[in-house]
Write a protein that holds these residues in place. Structure first.
Motif, PDB file in Angstrom:
ATOM      1  N   GLN A 110       0.818  -1.205   0.000  1.00  0.00           N
ATOM      2  CA  GLN A 110       0.000   0.000   0.000  1.00  0.00           C
ATOM      3  C   GLN A 110       0.861   1.267   0.000  1.00  0.00           C
ATOM      4  O   GLN A 110       0.494   2.275  -0.603  1.00  0.00           O
ATOM      5  CB  GLN A 110      -0.937  -0.019   1.211  1.00  0.00           C
ATOM      6  CG  GLN A 110      -1.929  -1.179   1.143  1.00  0.00           C
ATOM      7  CD  GLN A 110      -2.867  -1.245   2.334  1.00  0.00           C
ATOM      8  OE1 GLN A 110      -3.440  -0.242   2.706  1.00  0.00           O
ATOM      9  NE2 GLN A 110      -3.030  -2.423   2.907  1.00  0.00           N
ATOM     10  N   ILE A 111       1.995   1.192   0.671  1.00  0.00           N
ATOM     11  CA  ILE A 111       2.909   2.341   0.678  1.00  0.00           C
ATOM     12  C   ILE A 111       3.505   2.559  -0.714  1.00  0.00           C
ATOM     13  O   ILE A 111       3.589   3.692  -1.204  1.00  0.00           O
ATOM     14  CB  ILE A 111       4.023   2.123   1.716  1.00  0.00           C
ATOM     15  CG1 ILE A 111       3.414   2.117   3.125  1.00  0.00           C
ATOM     16  CG2 ILE A 111       5.096   3.202   1.603  1.00  0.00           C
ATOM     17  CD1 ILE A 111       4.370   1.729   4.197  1.00  0.00           C
ATOM     18  N   MET A 112       3.874   1.464  -1.369  1.00  0.00           N
ATOM     19  CA  MET A 112       4.479   1.573  -2.701  1.00  0.00           C
ATOM     20  C   MET A 112       3.455   2.032  -3.742  1.00  0.00           C
ATOM     21  O   MET A 112       3.795   2.761  -4.680  1.00  0.00           O
ATOM     22  CB  MET A 112       5.103   0.231  -3.100  1.00  0.00           C
ATOM     23  CG  MET A 112       6.291  -0.155  -2.232  1.00  0.00           C
ATOM     24  SD  MET A 112       7.013  -1.762  -2.643  1.00  0.00           S
ATOM     25  CE  MET A 112       7.802  -1.375  -4.195  1.00  0.00           C
ATOM     26  N   ILE A 113       2.198   1.630  -3.581  1.00  0.00           N
ATOM     27  CA  ILE A 113       1.151   2.098  -4.496  1.00  0.00           C
ATOM     28  C   ILE A 113       1.005   3.608  -4.397  1.00  0.00           C
ATOM     29  O   ILE A 113       0.881   4.307  -5.408  1.00  0.00           O
ATOM     30  CB  ILE A 113      -0.199   1.404  -4.177  1.00  0.00           C
ATOM     31  CG1 ILE A 113      -0.145  -0.079  -4.573  1.00  0.00           C
ATOM     32  CG2 ILE A 113      -1.347   2.086  -4.911  1.00  0.00           C
ATOM     33  CD1 ILE A 113      -1.345  -0.867  -4.122  1.00  0.00           C
ATOM     34  N   GLN A 114       1.034   4.120  -3.162  1.00  0.00           N
ATOM     35  CA  GLN A 114       0.903   5.564  -2.974  1.00  0.00           C
ATOM     36  C   GLN A 114       2.090   6.310  -3.574  1.00  0.00           C
ATOM     37  O   GLN A 114       1.927   7.365  -4.195  1.00  0.00           O
ATOM     38  CB  GLN A 114       0.759   5.890  -1.476  1.00  0.00           C
ATOM     39  CG  GLN A 114       0.203   7.271  -1.168  1.00  0.00           C
ATOM     40  CD  GLN A 114       1.287   8.344  -1.125  1.00  0.00           C
ATOM     41  OE1 GLN A 114       2.474   8.040  -1.092  1.00  0.00           O
ATOM     42  NE2 GLN A 114       0.865   9.598  -1.132  1.00  0.00           N
ATOM     43  N   GLU A 115       3.289   5.768  -3.376  1.00  0.00           N
ATOM     44  CA  GLU A 115       4.489   6.439  -3.872  1.00  0.00           C
ATOM     45  C   GLU A 115       4.566   6.395  -5.393  1.00  0.00           C
ATOM     46  O   GLU A 115       5.008   7.356  -6.030  1.00  0.00           O
ATOM     47  CB  GLU A 115       5.744   5.779  -3.278  1.00  0.00           C
ATOM     48  CG  GLU A 115       5.861   5.896  -1.767  1.00  0.00           C
ATOM     49  CD  GLU A 115       6.028   7.339  -1.294  1.00  0.00           C
ATOM     50  OE1 GLU A 115       6.530   8.155  -2.084  1.00  0.00           O
ATOM     51  OE2 GLU A 115       5.627   7.645  -0.155  1.00  0.00           O
ATOM     52  N   ILE A 116       4.124   5.275  -5.989  1.00  0.00           N
ATOM     53  CA  ILE A 116       4.227   5.113  -7.441  1.00  0.00           C
ATOM     54  C   ILE A 116       2.991   5.669  -8.153  1.00  0.00           C
ATOM     55  O   ILE A 116       3.089   6.229  -9.244  1.00  0.00           O
ATOM     56  CB  ILE A 116       4.422   3.620  -7.802  1.00  0.00           C
ATOM     57  CG1 ILE A 116       5.756   3.119  -7.228  1.00  0.00           C
ATOM     58  CG2 ILE A 116       4.404   3.414  -9.314  1.00  0.00           C
ATOM     59  CD1 ILE A 116       5.972   1.626  -7.381  1.00  0.00           C
ATOM     60  N   MET A 117       1.818   5.528  -7.511  1.00  0.00           N
ATOM     61  CA  MET A 117       0.566   5.950  -8.146  1.00  0.00           C
ATOM     62  C   MET A 117      -0.053   7.133  -7.392  1.00  0.00           C
ATOM     63  O   MET A 117       0.475   8.217  -7.426  1.00  0.00           O
ATOM     64  CB  MET A 117      -0.395   4.751  -8.237  1.00  0.00           C
ATOM     65  CG  MET A 117       0.182   3.588  -9.052  1.00  0.00           C
ATOM     66  SD  MET A 117      -0.917   2.159  -9.162  1.00  0.00           S
ATOM     67  CE  MET A 117      -2.225   2.823 -10.220  1.00  0.00           C
ATOM     68  N   ASP A 118      -1.155   6.897  -6.655  1.00  0.00           N
ATOM     69  CA  ASP A 118      -1.809   7.995  -5.935  1.00  0.00           C
ATOM     70  C   ASP A 118      -2.672   7.445  -4.809  1.00  0.00           C
ATOM     71  O   ASP A 118      -2.823   6.229  -4.652  1.00  0.00           O
ATOM     72  CB  ASP A 118      -2.660   8.845  -6.885  1.00  0.00           C
ATOM     73  CG  ASP A 118      -3.625   8.004  -7.709  1.00  0.00           C
ATOM     74  OD1 ASP A 118      -4.202   7.041  -7.178  1.00  0.00           O
ATOM     75  OD2 ASP A 118      -3.799   8.304  -8.901  1.00  0.00           O
ATOM     76  N   ASN A 119      -3.239   8.346  -4.007  1.00  0.00           N
ATOM     77  CA  ASN A 119      -4.051   7.952  -2.858  1.00  0.00           C
ATOM     78  C   ASN A 119      -5.326   7.206  -3.261  1.00  0.00           C
ATOM     79  O   ASN A 119      -5.764   6.287  -2.573  1.00  0.00           O
ATOM     80  CB  ASN A 119      -4.437   9.185  -2.034  1.00  0.00           C
ATOM     81  CG  ASN A 119      -3.270   9.748  -1.254  1.00  0.00           C
ATOM     82  OD1 ASN A 119      -2.470   9.007  -0.693  1.00  0.00           O
ATOM     83  ND2 ASN A 119      -3.152  11.075  -1.223  1.00  0.00           N
ATOM     84  N   SER A 120      -5.926   7.615  -4.365  1.00  0.00           N
ATOM     85  CA  SER A 120      -7.151   6.958  -4.823  1.00  0.00           C
ATOM     86  C   SER A 120      -6.900   5.481  -5.137  1.00  0.00           C
ATOM     87  O   SER A 120      -7.723   4.625  -4.817  1.00  0.00           O
ATOM     88  CB  SER A 120      -7.701   7.672  -6.067  1.00  0.00           C
ATOM     89  OG  SER A 120      -8.891   7.056  -6.505  1.00  0.00           O
ATOM     90  N   SER A 121      -5.750   5.196  -5.732  1.00  0.00           N
ATOM     91  CA  SER A 121      -5.398   3.803  -6.036  1.00  0.00           C
ATOM     92  C   SER A 121      -5.201   3.002  -4.750  1.00  0.00           C
ATOM     93  O   SER A 121      -5.585   1.834  -4.675  1.00  0.00           O
ATOM     94  CB  SER A 121      -4.124   3.759  -6.883  1.00  0.00           C
ATOM     95  OG  SER A 121      -4.318   4.417  -8.118  1.00  0.00           O
ATOM     96  N   VAL A 122      -4.609   3.650  -3.745  1.00  0.00           N
ATOM     97  CA  VAL A 122      -4.455   2.993  -2.439  1.00  0.00           C
ATOM     98  C   VAL A 122      -5.820   2.663  -1.860  1.00  0.00           C
ATOM     99  O   VAL A 122      -6.031   1.582  -1.310  1.00  0.00           O
ATOM    100  CB  VAL A 122      -3.674   3.894  -1.449  1.00  0.00           C
ATOM    101  CG1 VAL A 122      -3.556   3.202  -0.089  1.00  0.00           C
ATOM    102  CG2 VAL A 122      -2.294   4.204  -1.980  1.00  0.00           C
ATOM    103  N   GLY A 123      -6.772   3.586  -1.999  1.00  0.00           N
ATOM    104  CA  GLY A 123      -8.117   3.352  -1.489  1.00  0.00           C
ATOM    105  C   GLY A 123      -8.795   2.186  -2.176  1.00  0.00           C
ATOM    106  O   GLY A 123      -9.422   1.340  -1.513  1.00  0.00           O
ATOM    107  N   GLN A 124      -8.682   2.102  -3.498  1.00  0.00           N
ATOM    108  CA  GLN A 124      -9.258   0.990  -4.253  1.00  0.00           C
ATOM    109  C   GLN A 124      -8.649  -0.339  -3.800  1.00  0.00           C
ATOM    110  O   GLN A 124      -9.358  -1.319  -3.579  1.00  0.00           O
ATOM    111  CB  GLN A 124      -8.988   1.179  -5.756  1.00  0.00           C
ATOM    112  CG  GLN A 124      -9.633   2.388  -6.379  1.00  0.00           C
ATOM    113  CD  GLN A 124     -11.011   2.098  -6.943  1.00  0.00           C
ATOM    114  OE1 GLN A 124     -11.518   0.987  -6.865  1.00  0.00           O
ATOM    115  NE2 GLN A 124     -11.641   3.123  -7.506  1.00  0.00           N
ATOM    116  N   TYR A 125      -7.342  -0.335  -3.670  1.00  0.00           N
ATOM    117  CA  TYR A 125      -6.618  -1.563  -3.295  1.00  0.00           C
ATOM    118  C   TYR A 125      -6.915  -1.951  -1.845  1.00  0.00           C
ATOM    119  O   TYR A 125      -7.189  -3.125  -1.554  1.00  0.00           O
ATOM    120  CB  TYR A 125      -5.118  -1.326  -3.483  1.00  0.00           C
ATOM    121  CG  TYR A 125      -4.252  -2.536  -3.202  1.00  0.00           C
ATOM    122  CD1 TYR A 125      -4.089  -3.533  -4.147  1.00  0.00           C
ATOM    123  CD2 TYR A 125      -3.579  -2.659  -1.986  1.00  0.00           C
ATOM    124  CE1 TYR A 125      -3.291  -4.638  -3.895  1.00  0.00           C
ATOM    125  CE2 TYR A 125      -2.779  -3.766  -1.726  1.00  0.00           C
ATOM    126  CZ  TYR A 125      -2.633  -4.744  -2.681  1.00  0.00           C
ATOM    127  OH  TYR A 125      -1.841  -5.840  -2.418  1.00  0.00           O
TER     128      TYR A 125
END
Length: 446
Positions: A245-260
């Motif tokens: 989840q940390i890497m998703i936020q760093e590579i993508m964005d907060n919305s993607s973290v929320g979906q995941y």
């Protein structure tokens, strides 16, 4: 035969009922928490939406990376020492509390440095610091371990259950009043505070006081000497479970973290099941090892088979009804969540097997190999996330979790000669070799 033995234990052993009641409190709390997570928790996720829920999940995951430094892996060690030395409980509790408070202080220093140098939004950093401060309150969790050592888990479970209900009501009010994100963070802090106060209440009600606790340097050395492998494994598990989840936020964005994260929370909600089942059956496996190696291996194989079956029982409904369920629970905003869930849910089969395999490591006194297996799984997870997230997004993170769980729980034991027997037992379970063999044997005998 087994049923007669159980009935005999119930009739003749008061201790059996005592331990059964103790376990039922722990199980009951987990089931109620699961129910609330699948109702109120879903409503909170839907209300916040992918963006805000992603911010909250990222902050929780980041603080979770450091959680091992707060608990220091002292839980089971402390219970063991409290059982062995009841007259020394004040020194044990005071020392464990002091060590965990020191760990929380180190966590806060790390978080403060991170917050100072990062470029996150101010709300994200604020949430991280608030959640970090709650680790100081969690140091009072040593009281729960004290009650566990006395087989009085209800005194730790009751505050938790009441707190869950109170917290759920407050969350519903916040949703109704359309409260901002930070209010839900305060509720998380309230949960920890309420649990601490409840534990203190029952501790004082039993005629105790924390003002008699004392810190002992010798006791601290003894506790840390025994707990360091658990600290190491806890650190590995924390990174293993939170880094995606940390890497998703760093590579993508907060919305993607929320979906995941919405998918992950549903997928991981069932992970308490193998822990409770394996803990309950572990004494029977140890007794079998003493009596007969054949009986021991048979019970282990049956346990592995059971874990695979339970894992699939959870997987199949998700595959069939996942799209409909996610749309109903979360709404159109979480349009990627169901696909992530259908991938991530398969990791549960390997998690269930891994929990059973940990019991095998303990029974064979091979705990060091367990840390190695978890470590290789962690490295696999980090590397796969680095390669897969930029190309496949949150689906890549889900595949990274699935593959790394297989590596850690099933594949890695084949590397070492001492752990290879468990690999072949798990392989038999995954391909239903044991069950098919029994079925063919039954048909042949007819």
């Amino acid at each position: 035969m087994v049923l007669k033995k159980i009935v005999g234990l119930i009739k003749n052993k008061d201790g059996f009922l005592k331990y059964l009641r103790n376990t039922s409190w722990l199980m009951g709390e987990k089931v109620i928490r699961l129910f609330i997570a699948l109702t109120v928790g879903v409503l909170v996720t839907r209300y916040l939406g992918p963006q805000k829920f992603g911010i909250l999940s990222y902050a929780q995951s980041f603080v979770g990376l450091f959680a091992a430094f707060s608990s220091l892996g002292l839980g089971d060690i402390l219970v063991r020492e409290l059982v062995k030395s009841k007259e020394n409980n004040k020194a044990l509790l005071g020392t464990a509390f002091g060590l965990q408070t020191l760990g929380s202080t180190l966590i806060m220093l790390c978080l403060l440095v991170f917050v100072y140098f990062n470029d996150n939004e101010s709300i994200t950093n604020k949430i991280i610091l608030i959640l970090g401060l709650t680790t100081f309150l969690q140091s009072f969790g040593v009281i729960a371990h004290y009650f566990n050592s006395l087989v009085k888990s209800k005194f730790g479970a009751i505050p938790g259950l009441i707190g869950v209900f109170v917290s759920a009501c407050i969350k519903l009010i916040c949703i109704w009043q359309q409260a901002p994100l930070i209010y839900f963070v305060y509720i998380l802090a309230f949960d920890v505070f309420f649990l601490m106060m409840g534990q203190l209440y029952f501790y004082y009600k039993e005629g105790n006081t924390i003002f008699k606790w004392k810190f002992s340097l010798n006791t601290a050395k003894g506790l840390l000497k025994d707990s360091w492998p658990l600290i190491l494994s806890s650190i590995v598990i924390s990174i293993y479970m939170k880094v995606d989840q940390i890497m998703i936020q760093e590579i993508m964005d907060n919305s993607s973290v929320g979906q995941y994260s919405a998918a992950v929370r549903l997928s991981e909600a069932w992970y308490f099941i193998p822990t409770i089942i394996c803990s309950s059956l572990f004494p029977a496996i140890i007794n079998a090892k003493i009596k007969s190696n054949e009986l021991y291996l048979s019970r282990l194989q049956n346990l592995y088979d059971l874990m695979v079956i339970l894992g699939l029982v959870i997987v199949l409904p998700v595959l069939l009804f996942g799209d409909w369920a996610i749309l109903l629970l979360y709404g159109d905003a979480f349009n990627q969540t169901s696909s992530v869930l259908k991938i991530h849910i398969w990791a549960g089969v390997f998690v269930f097997l891994g929990v059973a395999n940990q019991k095998w490591f303990i029974s064979e006194n091979l705990q060091a190999y367990n840390i190695i297996c978890l470590g290789l799984g962690m490295v696999t997870n980090v590397l796969l996330n680095l390669f897969l997230i930029p190309t496949y997004g949150i689906y890549g993170a889900a595949f990274a979790t699935l593959i790394s769980q297989f590596v850690a729980s099933v594949l890695t034991p084949v590397v070492f000669k001492k752990t290879r027997p468990s690999f072949f037992m798990m392989l038999r379970s995954l391909f239903f070799i044991n069950g098919l063999g029994k079925l063919l044997k039954t048909k042949t005998s007819r």
